[in-house]
Design a protein around this motif. Structure first.
Motif: not given
Lengths: 250, 236
Positions: B152-153, B130-131, B229-233
């Motif tokens: 980056p991801q 989806g990204q 900070v963004y990647n709370r998996g």
């Protein structure tokens, strides 16, 4: 104006779209309804080439793509005229709400950064997220994420915004806030095509309803034509199955 | 034989002069390795005609043979190639003017490239489809979508594996001693050869390598914190 001519799409031997013709006038809000597997999402995704149609022609404004042999440039131009709101939101996970909205403006449309920031803040305020500019998607609720998704689509100032079941992944209590935002922007005369299962919403907001089944458009018309006095047996069956009695007694 | 703490300290101080060489070899091989690895991963993910089988062959051959063997093959093979080319084109360039460390840079970059291609590839596959669709939907080209959204991801997902690769490259760099390049390990041997206290000298080297590794782990930890900070998996 958007014009789809004889759009077909096959996945292997399975033909999902069997020749779709559809005209969407400027400023129209189109709701596409149909049972799952009817090809409605595939059709929507064909319009911005996230799905490659097997054949047919897509015209947006005065730009036409022949789906038999489109060039990369054709696809790029087509995508430049459209924006999409996804069922799963698909916000850029490593970017804040503000960066998500700015991204297309800065990277694709080459808008100056300060100007892009100003416009993006304005749009996020409009969808009620002026206080979440610096939040990452993982810090937002589904409804908030989807509203950022809508702001991101609006920022591009496209000819048409494609909504792919924008509320299907949301908790029931969050559906309302997203529908309210869509309702608001529908009033501004932006052309929208919405694939949805929200019948009440489709009835209220759309001015053109399309019912699809098994890869064809079974019936289309004004909301009342479809919801109150459908002509086709298939449409009647579908509406009876998914709408509780009495909801559409108008 | 008794341990000589004061000599360990002396050795440690002397070994410091070899740290830049070790870090150079490590960083060069990781930087170029990441570059090669990213290109190879892209070729394999997009199944680029002609290049795809070559990329696959590169990965299996390099991963299937030891790092020291690569170094020796490059050391003995490259001069033949360079001199042969020079002769046939009438250039004056000779392989003898390639510095020893150059062979190490080239060889280790090729080695890490193969391993890192799998790190990058798995990182890219971990990014939700989806990204890139969202990137296309806002009108990005494929290179823009890869550069701004996917890579980056993928990098964030791959950070633990990249740290592993970096530590592996740091320790693998000890192989340069077979080319008479003086890294930490080679320096330890030299330091010890004056008084035969090999154990103490290598112990000093071990402490130094461990220190550098801890440093890498700390830096990676900081970076991971930022990314989280963004990647709370994950599961925790």
């Amino acid at each position: 104006m958007i014009k789809l001519q004889n759009i077909t799409k096959s996945f292997g031997r399975l033909q999902v779209l069997k020749g779709i013709d559809l005209v969407v006038e400027k400023g129209e809000v189109v709701a596409i309804l149909g049972p799952s597997g009817s090809g409605k999402t595939t059709l929507l995704r064909c319009i911005n080439y996230l799905e490659k149609p097997s054949d047919g022609e897509i015209t947006i404004d005065d730009f036409t793509v022949n789906c038999k042999r489109p060039s990369k440039k054709d696809i790029h131009t087509l995508r430049g005229k459209t924006a999409m709101v996804f069922q799963q939101y698909n916000l850029f996970r490593h970017k804040t709400a503000l960066e998500n909205v700015m991204e297309g403006l800065v990277v694709v449309q080459k808008v100056e950064k300060e100007e892009a920031r100003r416009r993006s803040i304005e749009l996020l305020e409009k969808v009620g997220l002026g206080n979440k500019l610096n939040a990452y998607p993982s810090q937002l609720s589904g409804g908030q994420q989807q509203r950022v998704g809508i702001a991101r689509a609006l920022a591009l100032n496209p000819e048409v915004i494609l909504f792919d079941e924008p509320t299907s992944a949301l908790d029931p209590e969050l559906v309302g806030e997203v529908l309210a935002v869509i309702r608001n922007i529908a009033k501004e005369g932006i052309t929208m095509i919405i694939v949805t299962h929200e019948m009440g919403f489709a009835h209220d907001v759309a001015n053109h309803v399309v019912f699809m089944d098994e890869g064809i458009i079974v019936e289309e018309g004004k909301p009342n034509d479809i919801f109150v006095s459908p002509k086709e047996e298939r449409t009647k069956q579908f509406l009876k199955r998914i709408t509780p009695e009495g909801v559409y007694s108008i | 034989m008794k341990l000589d703490p004061s000599f360990i300290w002396t050795a440690l101080v002397e070994l410091l002069s070899a740290v830049p060489t070790t870090l150079n070899v490590t960083m060069v091989s990781i930087l170029f390795g990441t570059l090669i690895g990213t290109i190879v991963a892209l070729i394999r993910i997009y199944r680029v005609p002609v290049l795809n089988p070559i990329a696959s062959a590169y990965v299996t051959v390099i991963r299937g043979t030891p790092m020291l063997t690569h170094l020796l093959l490059i050391y003995y093979g490259l001069p033949m190639l360079v001199n042969g080319l020079s002769d046939s084109f009438g250039w004056s360039f000779r392989a003898a003017s390639i510095p020893m460390i150059g062979f190490a840079y080239l060889s280790f970059s090729i080695t890490s490239g193969a391993y890192l291609s799998e790190v990058v590839r798995s990182g890219m596959l971990a990014v939700n489809r989806g990204q890139i669709e969202a990137a296309y939907a806002v009108g990005m080209t494929t290179p823009q979508a890869l550069r701004r959204i996917v890579l980056p991801q993928a990098f964030a997902v791959s950070l633990p594996n990249l740290t592993n690769a970096l530590i592996g490259a740091l320790h693998g760099s000890t192989l340069v001693f077979s080319l008479t390049v003086v890294d930490i390990n080679a320096k330890a041997q030299i330091v010890a050869s004056t008084n035969w206290k090999f154990f103490d000298a290598y112990l000093a080297a071990a402490i130094l390598y461990w220190g550098l590794t801890v440093l890498i782990e700390q830096l990676s930890g900081l970076l991971e914190k930022r990314i989280n900070v963004y990647n709370r998996g994950g599961v925790a």
